[in-house]
Design a protein around this motif. Structure first.
Motif, short mmCIF file in Angstrom:
data_model
loop_
_atom_site.label_atom_id
_atom_site.label_comp_id
_atom_site.label_asym_id
_atom_site.label_seq_id
_atom_site.Cartn_x
_atom_site.Cartn_y
_atom_site.Cartn_z
N TYR A 88 0.84 -1.20 0.00
CA TYR A 88 0.00 0.00 0.00
C TYR A 88 0.88 1.25 0.00
CZ TYR A 88 1.08 -0.27 5.01
OH TYR A 88 1.73 -0.37 6.21
N ARG A 89 0.27 2.39 -0.31
CA ARG A 89 0.98 3.68 -0.36
C ARG A 89 1.12 4.30 1.03
NH1 ARG A 89 1.52 5.75 -5.50
NH2 ARG A 89 0.16 4.88 -7.13
N ASP A 90 1.98 5.33 1.10
CA ASP A 90 2.11 6.06 2.36
C ASP A 90 0.85 6.83 2.69
OD1 ASP A 90 4.66 5.19 2.88
OD2 ASP A 90 5.65 6.90 1.97
N GLU A 91 0.17 7.33 1.67
CA GLU A 91 -1.07 8.06 1.87
C GLU A 91 -2.18 7.33 1.14
OE1 GLU A 91 -1.38 10.62 3.81
OE2 GLU A 91 0.77 10.83 4.23
N PRO A 135 -9.34 4.99 3.32
CA PRO A 135 -9.62 6.09 4.25
C PRO A 135 -8.44 6.46 5.15
CG PRO A 135 -10.53 4.05 5.09
CD PRO A 135 -9.98 3.73 3.74
N ALA A 136 -7.32 5.72 5.11
CA ALA A 136 -6.15 6.04 5.93
C ALA A 136 -4.95 5.33 5.34
CB ALA A 136 -6.37 5.59 7.38
N LYS A 137 -3.77 5.60 5.89
CA LYS A 137 -2.60 4.86 5.47
C LYS A 137 -2.85 3.37 5.67
CE LYS A 137 2.38 4.31 6.13
NZ LYS A 137 3.62 4.83 6.76
N VAL A 160 -6.82 -18.15 1.74
CA VAL A 160 -7.71 -17.46 2.67
C VAL A 160 -7.04 -16.12 2.98
CG1 VAL A 160 -8.90 -17.55 4.89
CG2 VAL A 160 -8.45 -19.67 3.63
N TYR A 161 -7.81 -15.04 2.95
CA TYR A 161 -7.22 -13.72 3.19
C TYR A 161 -8.22 -12.82 3.89
CZ TYR A 161 -9.87 -11.84 -0.85
OH TYR A 161 -10.86 -11.44 -1.71
N VAL A 162 -7.76 -11.64 4.28
CA VAL A 162 -8.60 -10.68 4.99
C VAL A 162 -8.98 -9.54 4.04
CG1 VAL A 162 -8.77 -9.11 6.94
CG2 VAL A 162 -7.47 -11.23 7.15
N GLY A 163 -10.26 -9.26 3.99
CA GLY A 163 -10.74 -8.13 3.22
C GLY A 163 -11.29 -7.05 4.14
N HIS A 164 -11.02 -5.80 3.80
CA HIS A 164 -11.51 -4.66 4.56
C HIS A 164 -12.44 -3.83 3.67
CE1 HIS A 164 -8.60 -4.92 8.01
NE2 HIS A 164 -7.95 -5.63 7.11
N ALA A 165 -13.59 -3.47 4.19
CA ALA A 165 -14.54 -2.63 3.46
C ALA A 165 -15.08 -1.56 4.40
CB ALA A 165 -15.68 -3.46 2.90
N TYR A 166 -14.68 -0.31 4.16
CA TYR A 166 -15.10 0.81 5.00
C TYR A 166 -15.67 1.96 4.17
CZ TYR A 166 -11.94 -1.67 8.18
OH TYR A 166 -11.31 -2.65 8.92
N SER A 167 -14.95 2.34 3.11
CA SER A 167 -15.33 3.53 2.37
C SER A 167 -16.44 3.26 1.35
CB SER A 167 -14.11 4.13 1.66
OG SER A 167 -13.58 3.22 0.71
#
Length: 326
Positions: A112-115, A118-120, A173-180
């Protein structure tokens, strides 16, 4: 499943014994991935390069799984085998999985990028690199091998891949994040997801989560994360994972007939945090496991209350450990 068994945090299973040995890299050591070799054990883990302020992936070796020696590249981080690329999507790399078949070594990791939004740390995608010696890795592409799917369970990030190659198919098997954006699934959070591939480069995501927030109560009510997939010598597969409950973390296990499940989740955790002043007195998470001769050995990320991140180790008899979580 009786609700009272899952309603509160439990102490570490009496079937598992923590060794009290902890490994620290140059700055930190987290997200262990263990591979058994002819000469002993190889571990890749996340470390921190203080010259850039970015996470990197390092390698260490051990004959006993308790005393580790960094082995790999040099520079600011001992044993470093993979670093991010300036001005690229994978400026930071972490949560790697090491896969070996024959003389081929493969490294799967999140970047992932530094910026980000929704967050680093967001968005994060999956990369793949290969090596002939397990020390010098080359990305198979400048682009990720698997990206987040807009509006889906992994809209914001793909983290913590755990992969089993059966000779024909890669099972992940992996972790997914969904916020935005979770417009396609109704509600967001942290999800445990699955995918398969014939070559490690092109992946088909499973349509439904393995686990989702709110599926369980108590010590994992906020979801499951950091999976570790390994064959069960007694038949089928074991799936180790981190249970999320506010800021608390504990490690649990599920059993299943195949690397794709379906999974039977034990009610109690295998490993819980230690006493307040212990090196794992704040959190335990991100398990990696090996089963040999009926003994379950488990390495995990240990966080203390001052923010130090190290890798701890515990072991116990496999049958008793599984039964203790029921």
């Amino acid at each position: 499943m009786p609700l009272h068994l899952d309603a509160a945090m439990a102490e570490t299973s009496p079937a598992m014994r923590k060794s009290g040995k902890f490994y620290r890299g140059t700055i930190i050591a987290s997200d262990p991935s263990i591979e058994v070799t002819e000469g002993g054990l190889v571990m890749v883990y996340t470390d921190l390069d203080m010259t850039t302020g970015r996470t990197v992936i390092a390698r260490a070796v051990s004959s006993d799984g308790r005393s580790w020696q960094p082995e790999g590249g040099g520079g600011a981080v001992k044993g470093m085998i993979m670093a991010g690329r300036p001005d690229a999507w994978d400026q930071n790399v972490e949560s790697a999985e090491l896969v070996r078949h024959g003389r081929q070594w493969e490294l799967f990791f999140a970047g992932y990028r530094d910026e980000g939004v929704p967050a680093k740390g967001f968005p994060a995608a999956l990369w793949m690199a290969t090596s002939a010696d397990g020390r010098n890795f080359t990305r198979v592409s400048d682009d990720p091998v698997m990206r987040p799917t807009p509006g889906w369970y992994d809209n914001d990030a793909i983290y913590s891949p755990s992969i089993w190659f059966d000779g024909t198919t890669y099972h992940m098997v992996y972790v997914g994040h969904a916020y935005s954006d979770f417009s396609r699934i109704g509600s967001g959070g942290v999800f445990l997801l699955g995918a398969t591939s014939s070559d490690g480069r092109n992946w088909t995501k499973s349509p439904e989560p393995i686990a989702r927030p709110g599926q369980f109560k108590g010590w994992r009510r906020d979801g499951l994360a950091e999976p570790w997939l390994v064959p069960n010598p007694e038949g089928g597969f074991l799936l180790f994972y981190t249970g999320l409950h506010d800021e608390d973390r504990a490690i649990g296990v599920a059993t299943g007939p195949s690397p794709d499940g379906p999974w039977d989740f034990g009610a109690r955790p295998l490993i819980d945090k230690g006493k307040r002043r212990d090196r794992d007195g704040h959190q335990v998470l991100a398990p990696s496991a090996v089963v040999q001769n009926g003994v379950l050995r488990l390495w995990y990320l240990a966080a203390d209350r001052k923010g130090a991140l190290t890798i701890g180790e515990a072991e116990g008899a496999l049958p008793e450990a599984i039964v203790s979580t029921k």
